[in-house]
Design an enzyme around this catalytic site. Structure first.
Site, short mmCIF file in Angstrom:
data_model
loop_
_atom_site.label_atom_id
_atom_site.label_comp_id
_atom_site.label_asym_id
_atom_site.label_seq_id
_atom_site.Cartn_x
_atom_site.Cartn_y
_atom_site.Cartn_z
N GLU A 287 -5.89 50.28 85.35
CA GLU A 287 -4.57 50.19 85.99
C GLU A 287 -4.30 51.29 87.00
O GLU A 287 -3.26 51.97 86.94
CB GLU A 287 -3.48 50.14 84.90
CG GLU A 287 -3.72 48.98 83.94
CD GLU A 287 -2.57 48.69 82.98
OE1 GLU A 287 -1.80 49.61 82.70
OE2 GLU A 287 -2.46 47.53 82.53
N GLU A 396 -5.85 41.50 81.00
CA GLU A 396 -4.97 41.96 79.92
C GLU A 396 -3.73 41.11 79.99
O GLU A 396 -3.21 40.89 81.08
CB GLU A 396 -4.50 43.41 80.12
CG GLU A 396 -5.50 44.50 79.86
CD GLU A 396 -4.82 45.89 79.91
OE1 GLU A 396 -3.60 46.00 79.67
OE2 GLU A 396 -5.53 46.85 80.20
#
Ligand SMILES: *[C@@H]1O[C@H](CO)[C@@H](O)[C@H](O)[C@H]1NC(C)=O
Ligand SMILES: *[C@@H]1O[C@H](CO)[C@@H](O)[C@H](O)[C@H]1NC(C)=O
Ligand SMILES: *[C@@H]1O[C@H](CO)[C@@H](O)[C@H](O)[C@H]1NC(C)=O
Length: 468
Positions: A287, A396
């Site tokens: 991320e 995710e």
């Protein structure tokens, strides 16, 4: 590095003997002159005129098609049994040697670097080809897998994942600290970051834990995404580099000292497993964001880092690991579709040729969006990937472990051209060493408990019926 070299030497000693080829070794093809029969339970299978491989099963699938061997995934136990005999419960020092011995022994029978490229996971159009099979793949996240200290726990977790039909498993390949643990500490850490001398821990509480994860994944037929740094401060992350080398998490991407150590770490990890077919892909970061930065910052960092990894290892795929932020055709202009969310434009990054596929995540409640907005998020990313002719990994997703919320996202992903696989966040299990449960963060789906069936079993079945 040292253990890797020792491992190769061992491999040379054990690799030469067999007249029969073992699991996944090359057994035929143009220019090949070695043995053509496989060990019991394996069949010499033609993938193309240049490459025949010992593949699980007793009947020969039709050559060079991608779908006829799909059964391998629905019966993962056969793969497990076939390969685990040599790798069950090795000591941590033997782990690398067993992994490396497969490749080195194959080197003897092939002119190319080995295992042959057909043995590595790769893209095939808008899907992934794994062990010769091109289809949509299910998977999960296990950030803590490489931090387990019991080999039996790793084996138990991977056995459960494999039994469930999951295939791609994403693990943290980083664990950065700023304080050097005492030499007697058993706490797992991979890298100590300091301006006065960083250290990469290749000891039993260091990368040998990751070695075991790779070895056990190999034994269980699972494929790993291994990630090199966290945007967030869990397990160190970019902040640990900032503590050591100064600057900020926003200048981390261009800080020479931080990037130089980041690359040294990447090199240390990649070189350990560059010939392992258990690695699905290398991932630049978890991320990454650079809020308020020019979008060229993450673009340039992603392009140059992925080029660097390809220069070290041409066998494996490379991906970014980002959340998928930025303006997108068909998007609604909400916060996640704005450049400000991540400081990059996800769609621009699709043209980086050294990134093999794109990633995106989905957490509507963290992003202030309604849950059913997730379907738009999935379908717009798929459409952009299809337009760029590059697969998307839905890497995710979490909606409070609620099937009513998440099943529609899974269905959308499976039916959207351009989405090649999805990995729910996150897998949970009971560890045999302590009879205790793994991390529960509100999105954990525990093996065969609670919402397991509607979240995992049903989705895997839907995938297998869409790709029989
Ligand atoms: C991660 O990303 C956020 C959003 O840009 C940023 O605020 C933060 O500083 C980053 N790094 C860490 C260590 O949290
Ligand atoms: C890729 O995208 C970037 C950002 O939009 C752009 O500057 C660059 O020209 C593109 N490169 C190629 C090769 O298309
Ligand atoms: C799951 O989500 C739905 C839709 O938001 C909601 O109505 C339901 O109460 C949730 N179930 C649980 C067990 O929280």
């Amino acid at each position: 590095m040292k253990s890797h070299e020792v491992a190769s030497a061992l491999a040379l000693l054990v690799g030469v003997v067999a007249g029969q080829k073992s699991a996944y070794e090359q057994c035929g093809g143009i220019g090949y002159s070695g043995a053509t029969n496989c060990v019991s339970g394996y069949t010499c299978t033609s993938w193309n005129p240049y490459y025949y491989q010992c593949y699980p099963g007793t009947s020969t699938p039709a050559p060079s098609t991608t779908s006829t061997t799909t059964r391998v995934t629905t019966t993962p136990t056969s793969t497990t049994k076939a390969t685990s005999s040599s790798t069950t419960k090795p000591s941590t020092t033997k782990v690398t040697s067993s992994t490396t011995s497969k490749s080195s022994s194959s080197t003897k029978t092939s002119t190319t670097s080995v295992p042959s490229s057909a043995a590595f996971a790769k893209t095939n159009g808008l899907l992934f080809n794994i062990d010769g099979v091109t289809k949509y793949w299910p998977g999960t996240n296990c950030y803590w897998c490489g931090f387990l200290t019991s080999n039996g726990d790793v084996d138990a977790v991977f056995a459960d994942m494999a039994a469930a039909g999951l295939k791609i498993v994403r693990v943290w390949g980083f664990n950065d600290v700023n304080t050097l643990p005492s030499s007697s500490s058993t706490t797992v850490w991979y890298q100590y970051l300091s301006a006065s001398g960083s250290q990469i821990n290749t000891g039993t509480n260091g990368l040998q834990r990751l070695d075991y994860v790779v070895s056990s994944a190999q034994a269980h037929g699972l494929k790993l995404i291994i990630n090199f740094v966290n945007n967030w401060s869990d397990y160190g992350g970019m902040n640990a580099y900032v503590n050591a080398f100064g600057g900020s998490t926003l200048t981390w991407y261009t800080n020479t000292a931080a990037q130089s150590q980041y690359r040294a770490y990447i090199k240390a990890v990649v070189s350990r497993y560059s010939t392992s077919t258990a690695v699905f892909a290398w991932e630049l970061a978890n991320e990454p964001r650079c809020s308020g930065c020019d979008t060229s910052v993450i673009y340039n960092w992603a392009a140059s880092t992925s080029q660097y990894i390809k220069s070290l290892d041409s066998n494996h795929m490379v991906t970014l690991g980002d959340e998928g932020f930025g303006p997108l055709t068909g998007g609604d202009g909400s916060y996640p579709y704005q450049t400000s969310a991540g400081g990059y434009v996800w769609q621009d990054n699709l043209n980086i040729t050294t990134l093999d596929f794109a990633t995106f995540h989905l957490y509507p409640d963290s992003w202030g969006q309604p849950y059913d907005w997730g379907n738009l998020w999935v379908s717009t990313h798929g459409a952009a990937c299809a337009a760029a002719n590059k697969p998307c990994l839905f890497e995710e997703y979490g909606g409070n472990n609620n099937c009513t919320i998440e099943n529609p996202w899974q269905k959308t992903a499976l039916s959207t051209k351009g989405i090649a696989a999805d990995l729910f966040w996150q897998f949970g299990d009971t560890l045999p060493s302590c009879n205790c449960q793994t991390s529960q963060d509100g999105n954990t789906v525990f093996y065969k408990q609670g919402n397991w069936d509607c979240m995992v079993t049903d989705h895997v079945a839907a995938i297998n019926s869409a790709y029989p």
